[in-house]
Design a protein around this motif. Structure first.
Motif, mmCIF file in Angstrom:
data_model
loop_
_atom_site.group_PDB
_atom_site.id
_atom_site.type_symbol
_atom_site.label_atom_id
_atom_site.label_comp_id
_atom_site.label_asym_id
_atom_site.label_seq_id
_atom_site.Cartn_x
_atom_site.Cartn_y
_atom_site.Cartn_z
ATOM 1 N N UNK A 298 0.833 -1.207 0.000
ATOM 2 C CA UNK A 298 0.000 0.000 0.000
ATOM 3 C C UNK A 298 0.869 1.259 0.000
ATOM 4 N N UNK A 299 1.965 1.204 0.748
ATOM 5 C CA UNK A 299 2.884 2.349 0.765
ATOM 6 C C UNK A 299 3.520 2.549 -0.606
ATOM 7 N N UNK A 300 3.936 1.468 -1.248
ATOM 8 C CA UNK A 300 4.499 1.554 -2.598
ATOM 9 C C UNK A 300 3.483 2.163 -3.558
ATOM 10 N N UNK A 301 2.246 1.708 -3.435
ATOM 11 C CA UNK A 301 1.175 2.192 -4.309
ATOM 12 C C UNK A 301 0.962 3.693 -4.139
ATOM 13 N N UNK A 302 0.909 4.154 -2.899
ATOM 14 C CA UNK A 302 0.705 5.571 -2.636
ATOM 15 C C UNK A 302 1.852 6.416 -3.190
ATOM 16 N N UNK A 303 3.075 5.895 -3.048
ATOM 17 C CA UNK A 303 4.257 6.609 -3.548
ATOM 18 C C UNK A 303 4.182 6.776 -5.063
ATOM 19 N N UNK A 304 3.828 5.705 -5.767
ATOM 20 C CA UNK A 304 3.784 5.736 -7.228
ATOM 21 C C UNK A 304 2.668 6.635 -7.740
ATOM 22 N N UNK A 305 1.513 6.583 -7.075
ATOM 23 C CA UNK A 305 0.399 7.428 -7.490
ATOM 24 C C UNK A 305 0.724 8.899 -7.217
ATOM 25 N N UNK A 307 3.544 10.288 -7.316
ATOM 26 C CA UNK A 307 4.498 10.745 -8.326
ATOM 27 C C UNK A 307 3.985 10.571 -9.752
ATOM 28 N N UNK A 308 2.707 10.206 -9.895
ATOM 29 C CA UNK A 308 1.987 10.186 -11.163
ATOM 30 C C UNK A 308 2.581 9.239 -12.214
ATOM 31 N N UNK A 309 3.106 8.116 -11.740
ATOM 32 C CA UNK A 309 3.613 7.122 -12.682
ATOM 33 C C UNK A 309 2.786 5.840 -12.643
ATOM 34 N N UNK A 310 1.725 5.829 -11.846
ATOM 35 C CA UNK A 310 0.884 4.634 -11.728
ATOM 36 C C UNK A 310 -0.553 5.043 -11.438
ATOM 37 N N UNK A 311 -1.464 4.102 -11.725
ATOM 38 C CA UNK A 311 -2.892 4.306 -11.523
ATOM 39 C C UNK A 311 -3.483 3.044 -10.909
ATOM 40 N N UNK A 312 -4.544 3.194 -10.134
ATOM 41 C CA UNK A 312 -5.239 2.038 -9.571
ATOM 42 C C UNK A 312 -6.128 1.397 -10.623
ATOM 43 N N UNK A 313 -6.280 0.072 -10.542
ATOM 44 C CA UNK A 313 -7.167 -0.628 -11.452
ATOM 45 C C UNK A 313 -7.795 -1.823 -10.756
ATOM 46 N N UNK A 314 -8.795 -2.403 -11.391
ATOM 47 C CA UNK A 314 -9.441 -3.630 -10.933
ATOM 48 C C UNK A 314 -10.108 -4.269 -12.149
ATOM 49 N N UNK A 315 -10.461 -5.549 -12.069
ATOM 50 C CA UNK A 315 -11.026 -6.227 -13.239
ATOM 51 C C UNK A 315 -12.214 -5.505 -13.866
ATOM 52 N N UNK A 316 -13.085 -4.922 -13.042
ATOM 53 C CA UNK A 316 -14.300 -4.300 -13.575
ATOM 54 C C UNK A 316 -14.029 -3.055 -14.413
ATOM 55 N N UNK A 317 -12.877 -2.415 -14.217
ATOM 56 C CA UNK A 317 -12.612 -1.147 -14.904
ATOM 57 C C UNK A 317 -11.410 -1.194 -15.851
ATOM 58 N N UNK A 318 -10.660 -2.281 -15.843
ATOM 59 C CA UNK A 318 -9.369 -2.266 -16.531
ATOM 60 C C UNK A 318 -9.492 -2.098 -18.042
ATOM 61 N N UNK A 319 -10.541 -2.659 -18.649
ATOM 62 C CA UNK A 319 -10.649 -2.558 -20.104
ATOM 63 C C UNK A 319 -10.798 -1.096 -20.530
ATOM 64 N N UNK A 320 -11.702 -0.383 -19.884
ATOM 65 C CA UNK A 320 -11.910 1.031 -20.215
ATOM 66 C C UNK A 320 -10.663 1.846 -19.901
ATOM 67 N N UNK A 321 -9.997 1.530 -18.793
ATOM 68 C CA UNK A 321 -8.798 2.279 -18.408
ATOM 69 C C UNK A 321 -7.681 2.103 -19.436
ATOM 70 N N UNK A 322 -7.502 0.901 -19.945
ATOM 71 C CA UNK A 322 -6.438 0.665 -20.930
ATOM 72 C C UNK A 322 -6.759 1.377 -22.238
ATOM 73 N N UNK A 323 -8.027 1.352 -22.638
ATOM 74 C CA UNK A 323 -8.409 2.081 -23.858
ATOM 75 C C UNK A 323 -8.127 3.569 -23.698
ATOM 76 N N UNK A 324 -8.468 4.138 -22.540
ATOM 77 C CA UNK A 324 -8.223 5.558 -22.298
ATOM 78 C C UNK A 324 -6.738 5.863 -22.197
ATOM 79 N N UNK A 325 -5.983 4.926 -21.597
ATOM 80 C CA UNK A 325 -4.537 5.131 -21.449
ATOM 81 C C UNK A 325 -3.864 5.275 -22.803
ATOM 82 N N UNK A 326 -4.147 4.364 -23.717
ATOM 83 C CA UNK A 326 -3.488 4.424 -25.022
ATOM 84 C C UNK A 326 -4.033 5.567 -25.874
ATOM 85 N N UNK A 327 -5.275 5.945 -25.662
ATOM 86 C CA UNK A 327 -5.809 7.124 -26.340
ATOM 87 C C UNK A 327 -5.084 8.375 -25.868
#
Length: 368
Positions: A298-305, A307-327
């Motif tokens: 959790x600490x690693x996750x907070x650090x990365x977020x 510093x804006x190099x990572x985003x949270x995801x989960x199975x229910x949202x990952x497809x839309x998030x990946x489409x938006x990421x590459x867009x």
């Protein structure tokens, strides 16, 4: 000295640098290997079992040791007391090796160090993006921390209160992750198509997390190459291999050439283990993070977020998030600028230099 997979990886990175860049002999030791065989698997399964089945309990224990000085003291005393079997074996190793300095990548390393050798100079290396107070229970001479983790004011306060010397070295990883590898040549080497985006999906060395659900959700995205790394989880590997026989989904087991896979990728979907995300930082690879364990992850996750190099995801949202990421990346370019302040390509060099600068007590005799 390490304690488990990630801590050992950092220890081996330091050892490799010592072997290639100095005339100093270095020996690494996993403390877990010194624990009696009947207890070792219980400790491993107990830790992973608690994290997977009772994460809230682990979270409470972690927070207690984080917030309470009394609990930390009791915990450290308990570790020292139950470490007598480890300490006996470590004494045998130390007697044979005759060390002049000690580097540890886990706080337990100093807690179970034989008392006869506690006079030696010590360097502690933090391998997650949090400075847990237990690192300060048995104080080393030098404490090496990740980049942009502790403010100058906090650094001064810790040094004044403990007498430790803090150095912002970054987390040590294998030097190969900082060696430039062209994306095109990496894809050619790995047999990947040159143009479609590449997404790595992994759950650490044991293939933990909802990998099956993630792959199921991503299957319709046929214009993206998905590489699913199951680590040492053989059952998961065979299950996914038999279920997903699509050209754009590739199932891989444990790989020792992760620097090439990360160089070939445009995005990493992973649990936020300290070494894994440090390797991704080295490759300037954006991350989607899922199911962080309480505590260090959790600490690693907070650090990365932060510093804006990572985003949270989960199975229910990952497809839309990946489409938006590459867009987004097609319109606005890459994320390289966000990684610059986090890069630690000289981490092992700095740690080794700090270690070798520590003077050995001239008048101290080791009583064995």
């Amino acid at each position: 000295m390490g304690f488990g997979t990630g801590h050992n990886a950092a220890a081996h990175a330091i050892q490799s640098h010592l072997h290639t860049s100095t005339q100093v002999e270095a020996v690494t030791q996993d403390i877990l290997e010194l624990i009696p065989g009947t207890l070792h698997p219980l400790l491993q399964s107990g830790y992973h079992g608690m994290l997977s089945k009772f994460p809230s309990i682990y979270h409470v224990l972690y927070d207690w040791t984080h917030q309470s000085r009394v609990v930390r003291y009791v915990s450290s005393e308990l570790i020292e007391k139950i470490g007598w079997t480890v300490r006996k074996k470590m004494m045998e190793i130390f007697t044979k090796v005759n060390p002049t300095r000690i580097i540890t990548t886990h706080p337990f390393g100093l807690m179970v160090c034989p008392s006869a050798y506690q006079c030696l100079p010590t360097v502690a290396v933090v391998t997650d993006y949090e400075l847990h107070p237990i690192w300060l229970t048995k104080t080393p001479n030098v404490l090496c921390t990740p980049k942009k983790l502790i403010s100058p004011m906090q650094t001064d306060q810790i040094q004044w209160q403990t007498g430790i010397t803090l150095h912002e070295t970054g987390i040590p990883i294998r030097a190969t992750f900082y060696q430039p590898i062209d994306k095109k040549s990496a894809r050619e080497k790995l047999g990947l198509k040159p143009n479609p985006p590449v997404v790595l999906i992994m759950g650490g060395g044991t293939g933990m997390g909802p990998l099956e659900q993630l792959v199921s959700e991503l299957r319709p995205l046929i214009d993206v190459q998905f590489i699913v790394l199951t680590g040492n989880n053989i059952n998961l590997y065979h299950r996914l291999k038999s279920k997903y026989t699509y050209d754009h989904i590739q199932i891989e087991g444990f790989r020792s050439d992760m620097e090439y896979w990360m160089a070939a990728a445009d995005l990493l979907v992973t649990k936020p283990g300290g070494i894994t995300v440090s390797e991704a930082i080295a490759k300037q690879l954006p991350m989607f993070l899922f199911e962080a364990f309480p505590g260090q992850e959790e600490a690693n996750q907070q650090y990365l977020i932060k510093n804006r190099v990572a985003f949270l995801t989960r199975p229910a949202t990952i497809r839309v998030q990946i489409e938006k990421f590459f867009s987004y990346t097609r319109k606005n370019g890459k994320f390289e600028d966000r990684f610059q302040a986090l890069l630690s390509q000289d981490a092992t060099t700095q740690i080794v230099e700090q270690t070798l600068q520590l003077p050995i007590p001239k008048e101290t005799t080791i009583q064995v």
